[in-house]
Structures are given as structure tokens and as C-alpha cells.
Design an enzyme around this catalytic site. Sequence first.
Site, PDB file in Angstrom:
ATOM      1  N   HIS A 120       1.243  -1.285   0.186  1.00 50.59           N
ATOM      2  CA  HIS A 120       0.126   0.619   0.360  1.00 50.59           C
ATOM      3  C   HIS A 120       0.743   1.453   0.162  1.00 50.59           C
ATOM      4  CE1 HIS A 120      -4.119  -2.083   0.437  1.00 50.59           C
ATOM      5  NE2 HIS A 120      -3.120  -2.770   2.010  1.00 50.59           N
ATOM      6  N   ASP A 157      -3.042 -10.112  -2.070  1.00 49.75           N
ATOM      7  CA  ASP A 157      -3.630  -9.842  -1.409  1.00 49.75           C
ATOM      8  C   ASP A 157      -5.080  -9.446  -1.259  1.00 49.75           C
ATOM      9  OD1 ASP A 157      -1.878  -8.592   1.217  1.00 49.75           O
ATOM     10  OD2 ASP A 157      -3.949  -7.658   0.878  1.00 49.75           O
ATOM     11  N   HIS A 159      -7.162  -7.012  -0.391  1.00 51.81           N
ATOM     12  CA  HIS A 159      -6.382  -5.836  -1.273  1.00 51.81           C
ATOM     13  C   HIS A 159      -5.559  -5.022  -1.382  1.00 51.81           C
ATOM     14  CE1 HIS A 159      -6.831  -6.214   3.742  1.00 51.81           C
ATOM     15  NE2 HIS A 159      -7.954  -5.091   3.358  1.00 51.81           N
ATOM     16  N   ASP A 244      -4.484 -13.063   3.337  1.00 54.02           N
ATOM     17  CA  ASP A 244      -6.037 -12.082   3.864  1.00 54.02           C
ATOM     18  C   ASP A 244      -6.828 -12.630   3.079  1.00 54.02           C
ATOM     19  OD1 ASP A 244      -5.113 -10.544   2.254  1.00 54.02           O
ATOM     20  OD2 ASP A 244      -4.842  -8.954   3.584  1.00 54.02           O
TER      21      ASP A 244
END
Length: 306
Positions: A120, A157, A159, A244
Site C-alpha cells: 500500500h 492480497d 486488498h 488475507d
Amino acid sequence: MHPALFYDPIFLEHKPGGAHPDNPRRLEAILNQLQQNTYTYNRPPEASVEWLTRVHAPRYVDKILSIRGRSVSLDGDTHTSAQSVDAALLAAGGACAAVRYVWEHPGETAMNLCRPPGHHATPDRAMGFCLFNNVAVAAAYARQQPGLDAILIVDWDVHHGNGTQDIFYDTDKVFFLSLHQHPLYPGTGQATETGRGAGKGYTMNIPLPPGSGDALWLSKLDEALDAIGARFTPQLVLISAGFDAHRMDPLGGMDVSEEGFYKMTQRVRAFAREHCAGRLVSTLEGGYHPQALAASVVGHLEALSQ
């Protein structure tokens, strides 16, 4: 042959505080599981300022280095403790060392077992638990090696890896593939986001609806790798390995199992064998249910060993 593992105990000293999801128990669970296997751990070097500023703005790197040894909140999700910046420097350095390892040992794989995660972090902003963008620093470092120019980053991931996308959005030398849940933090990663300028067509986003399980993730990954392989020949594959999307993870809403991650790793491993002599580096991103994360990483490493 087992993957080379890059790890330093300081990764356990990054402590964002309170009930923060990115806590040391994540890595402790992985290390406990790996005690049953004969893995060798390599100590990573610190990433140099030169390595970091290939993807991050110099002023941003200076800002992060200036809070070394301090507890600071960089945004609502991203906090440091006294040794967090030291850990972040080693996390980025470990990704680079893993790249150097597989470049010097064709056919072998490596994993960077690090905290904090990285995907990120944008060129000039810490966010989403991330300080430096480990996989992006590694990709830029790789491109400085003689004869290593084209790189594929696979990010699964849950996200979207907005920072990695931002860093490479304008280049045709790094192909960024992301499979992720949508809608979900940080809100980016629409299928229409495909790159800009010379990089047009070198970003591929595959947003998946909540509840998606192994079958959909695998079929979409297969389709994407087939499409990429038909038009892009990487010399190195990097995985932003977040776990995740696991069905037990508290921050995602997906239904992926340990077996699903094992099979996804097999697919990317086969792609790397076909296109770049098997050169493959994985770097840890998310995964916030310690037991599910540990089991998924064990399967991931078993697939990398094949």
C-alpha cells in the site's frame, strides 16, 4: 529444494500497538510452524537510500528515516514503534536480497518473511500498515542487475496493492497483476485501471466479489497468466503474498483455503518455470488470522519447493 528464506528477529519488534491486526503474533505463528521443517534463514541487509529512492520520493524516505526510534502515527492505520523503521528497512532489503539470490541461483525460489508489509505504500505516502513498498523496491532493484529488465508482479492480497500500481503505472517494464476483493480498502483496483502512457496495458486488475473461493480465484489467475504470457516475457516473477483472502481472516470477506493458496502458488511457479527459468521471489504482505496465515504460508512454501 526448499526456498531460501529471508528473515530477521527485528520483524517481531515492529509493534503498532493495541489490538492492531499487524502484530508480531503473525510471524510467530509462521515461525512455530516452520520449526518442523529444515529451512535455513538468511539475514537481510538494510535497504539503502539509493534502493528506496528508486520508487519513493527522497523527501518521503527522509521523513520515514527521521522517525527512526520513535512511536508515531502516520495515518489512522499505520503506526510505528521504536524499531519499526529498522524493521521496514530490513523488510525492503530482504526483498532485494531475495531477488539477488534467485538471480544468482537460476531455478531456485525465495521468500521474504517480513513485517511491516509494503504494497500500500505509495511513492510519497505510508498507508495500510505499510512504510516502504517492499515488492516495488525489489522490482526496481532487480532492474539494476545486468540483463534483468522485465518483471511480473503477482499480488493476491485480499486488498488491492494501490502503492505498487501507482509506482509502475507508467512503465512497460514491470507488469502488475492484482487479484483482490472489491469493494474493500483502499477502494482502488477497478478492471478499467490498466496503466498510462508507455505502461498502458501493463496493469491488470481482477476485482472479485466477497465470498469468492478457491475455484474462482484459480480460474481468474489461470486466465490472467495465460493472457500475460502471450504478450509479456518476464525475466523474474515477484509475488506480493498476502493470505488475507483466507476464509478465516478477520479483515477480508473471501473463502480461500490453504489448498487454494497452495494451488495458486503452483500456477505461478509453473509460469515462472516456463518464462524465466523459474526465478521467483515471494514477499509477505497481509494475513491476520495467525493460525490460518501460518498454515497458508506452509503450503505456499511447499509449492515453491516443487
